[in-house]
Design a protein around this motif. Sequence first.
Motif, short mmCIF file in Angstrom:
data_model
loop_
_atom_site.label_atom_id
_atom_site.label_comp_id
_atom_site.label_asym_id
_atom_site.label_seq_id
_atom_site.Cartn_x
_atom_site.Cartn_y
_atom_site.Cartn_z
N SER A 56 0.82 -1.21 0.00
CA SER A 56 0.00 0.00 0.00
C SER A 56 0.85 1.26 0.00
N GLY A 57 0.24 2.33 -0.46
CA GLY A 57 0.92 3.62 -0.46
C GLY A 57 -0.12 4.71 -0.62
N ALA A 78 -11.08 5.41 1.79
CA ALA A 78 -11.41 5.32 3.22
C ALA A 78 -11.76 6.69 3.77
N ARG A 79 -12.68 6.69 4.75
CA ARG A 79 -13.02 7.96 5.40
C ARG A 79 -11.94 8.36 6.39
N ALA A 80 -11.26 7.36 6.94
CA ALA A 80 -10.21 7.65 7.91
C ALA A 80 -9.03 6.71 7.68
N VAL A 81 -7.85 7.17 8.01
CA VAL A 81 -6.64 6.34 7.87
C VAL A 81 -5.85 6.43 9.18
N ILE A 82 -5.43 5.27 9.68
CA ILE A 82 -4.49 5.25 10.80
C ILE A 82 -3.18 4.68 10.27
N ASP A 83 -2.15 5.48 10.30
CA ASP A 83 -0.86 5.07 9.76
C ASP A 83 -0.04 4.40 10.86
N THR A 84 0.20 3.10 10.72
CA THR A 84 1.05 2.38 11.68
C THR A 84 2.22 1.75 10.94
N ALA A 85 2.68 2.41 9.87
CA ALA A 85 3.65 1.80 8.96
C ALA A 85 5.10 2.13 9.32
N GLY A 86 5.35 2.54 10.55
CA GLY A 86 6.73 2.63 11.02
C GLY A 86 7.46 3.90 10.63
N ARG A 87 8.76 3.89 10.94
CA ARG A 87 9.59 5.11 10.76
C ARG A 87 9.66 5.56 9.31
N TRP A 88 9.57 4.59 8.37
CA TRP A 88 9.75 4.93 6.95
C TRP A 88 8.42 4.86 6.21
N ASN A 90 5.28 5.31 4.00
CA ASN A 90 5.02 6.10 2.80
C ASN A 90 3.56 6.58 2.76
N LEU A 91 2.88 6.44 3.91
CA LEU A 91 1.50 6.89 3.97
C LEU A 91 1.41 8.34 4.42
N THR A 92 2.41 8.80 5.12
CA THR A 92 2.45 10.21 5.51
C THR A 92 3.83 10.76 5.18
N ASP A 199 -2.01 16.02 8.31
CA ASP A 199 -2.79 16.02 7.07
C ASP A 199 -4.03 15.15 7.18
N GLY A 200 -4.66 15.14 8.35
CA GLY A 200 -5.90 14.39 8.53
C GLY A 200 -5.69 12.91 8.80
N VAL A 201 -4.43 12.43 8.79
CA VAL A 201 -4.16 11.01 9.02
C VAL A 201 -3.70 10.83 10.46
N LEU A 202 -4.35 9.88 11.17
CA LEU A 202 -3.91 9.55 12.53
C LEU A 202 -2.67 8.68 12.43
N ARG A 203 -1.72 8.87 13.33
CA ARG A 203 -0.50 8.08 13.27
C ARG A 203 -0.24 7.45 14.63
#
Length: 216
Positions: A56-57, A78-88, A90-92, A199-203
Motif C-alpha cells: 500500500s501507499g 477510506a473515510r479515515a486512515v491510521i498510519d502504523t507503517a513505522g519510521r519509513w 510512505n503513507l504520511t 494532514d488528517g491522518v492519525l498516526r
Amino acid sequence: MLSRVPRIDGVRLFLDGRTVQVPIDPPAASLARYDMDAALWRGGRQRRAVETRTDSGRAGGYRTGPFHIRTAAGFVTARAVIDTAGRWSNLTERPPHLASAPKWIGLKAHFSEESPAPTTDLYFFEGGYCGMQPVPLGDELATSRIVVCSMVRADVATRLEDVFALEPRLLERSRKWTPLSEPISTAPLLFRPPVPLRDGVLRAGDAAGFVDPFVG
Ligand SMILES: Cc1cc2nc3c(=O)[nH]c(=O)nc-3n(C[C@H](O)[C@H](O)[C@H](O)COP(=O)(O)OP(=O)(O)OC[C@H]3O[C@@H](n4cnc5c(N)ncnc54)[C@H](O)[C@@H]3O)c2cc1C
C-alpha cells in the motif's frame, strides 16, 4: 507457534561492573517480529476478521478525506486512515532530516551460544547499549540461537565487533559466539516528539514519532 518458542523469565542489566536481575512472571515468549506479523496476518485472514491488502501507499486525499490508498489489488477509499507503517512510512510525509542531530545507528545479528540463559540481557556502555536473548531455531524448542541488537552512537561504533569491545563482560561473552547471520543495520535513528495527527491522518507507533527505544 507459541509452544515452540523460547521462554524468557528474567531481565539482566549489566552496568558499571554490576548486574541487576529482575524476574519476568509469567515468562515472555521470544519470537521474531516477522513470525508474529505473519501469524497476525494469517489469523486475521482465516477468521475473516479483517480484509487484507499488500503493497500500500498514499495516493491522494488530504486533511479531510476521503483518502485514496493504492494497493497491489487496486485502490481503497477510506473515510479515515491510521498510519502504523513505522519510521519509513510512505503513507504520511517523512519529517525533514535534522542535520545537527546526533547520529545513532541500530545493529543486529544472530549468533549461536551454548546454553544461553533464558533472559533478556542488556549491556550498557558510554554511547549506547547492546541487548540479546534466545530466539527460535526453526522448529526446535531447545535453542542455542540468540539475537544480538545494539543502539549506538555512530562516532562510538559502527560494527557489532566494535560494540562488544566497549563492555568487558560483553567482550568476554561474545568471544564464545559463532555468527549465524550477516549483521544488518538501520540508520539514521532520529528521535523526535510524536506527531499523532498530520494532514488528517492519525498516526500510531513509530509512524507518529520515534523515541529512544530504551525509555520509550
Ligand atoms: C535499533 C533499535 C532498537 C530498538 N530496541 C527496542 C527495545 O529494546 N525495546 C522496544 O520496546 N523497542 C525497541 N525499538 C523500537 C521498536 O522497534 C519500535 O518502536 C517498534 O517496532 C515500532 O512498531 P511499529 O509497529 O510502530 O513500527 P514498525 O515495527 O516499523 O512496523 C511497521 C510495519 O508496517 C509495515 N509497512 C510499512 N509501510 C507499509 C505500507 N505502506 N503499508 C502496509 N504496511 C507497511 C512494515 O513492513 C512493518 O511491518 C528499537 C528500534 C530500533 C531501530
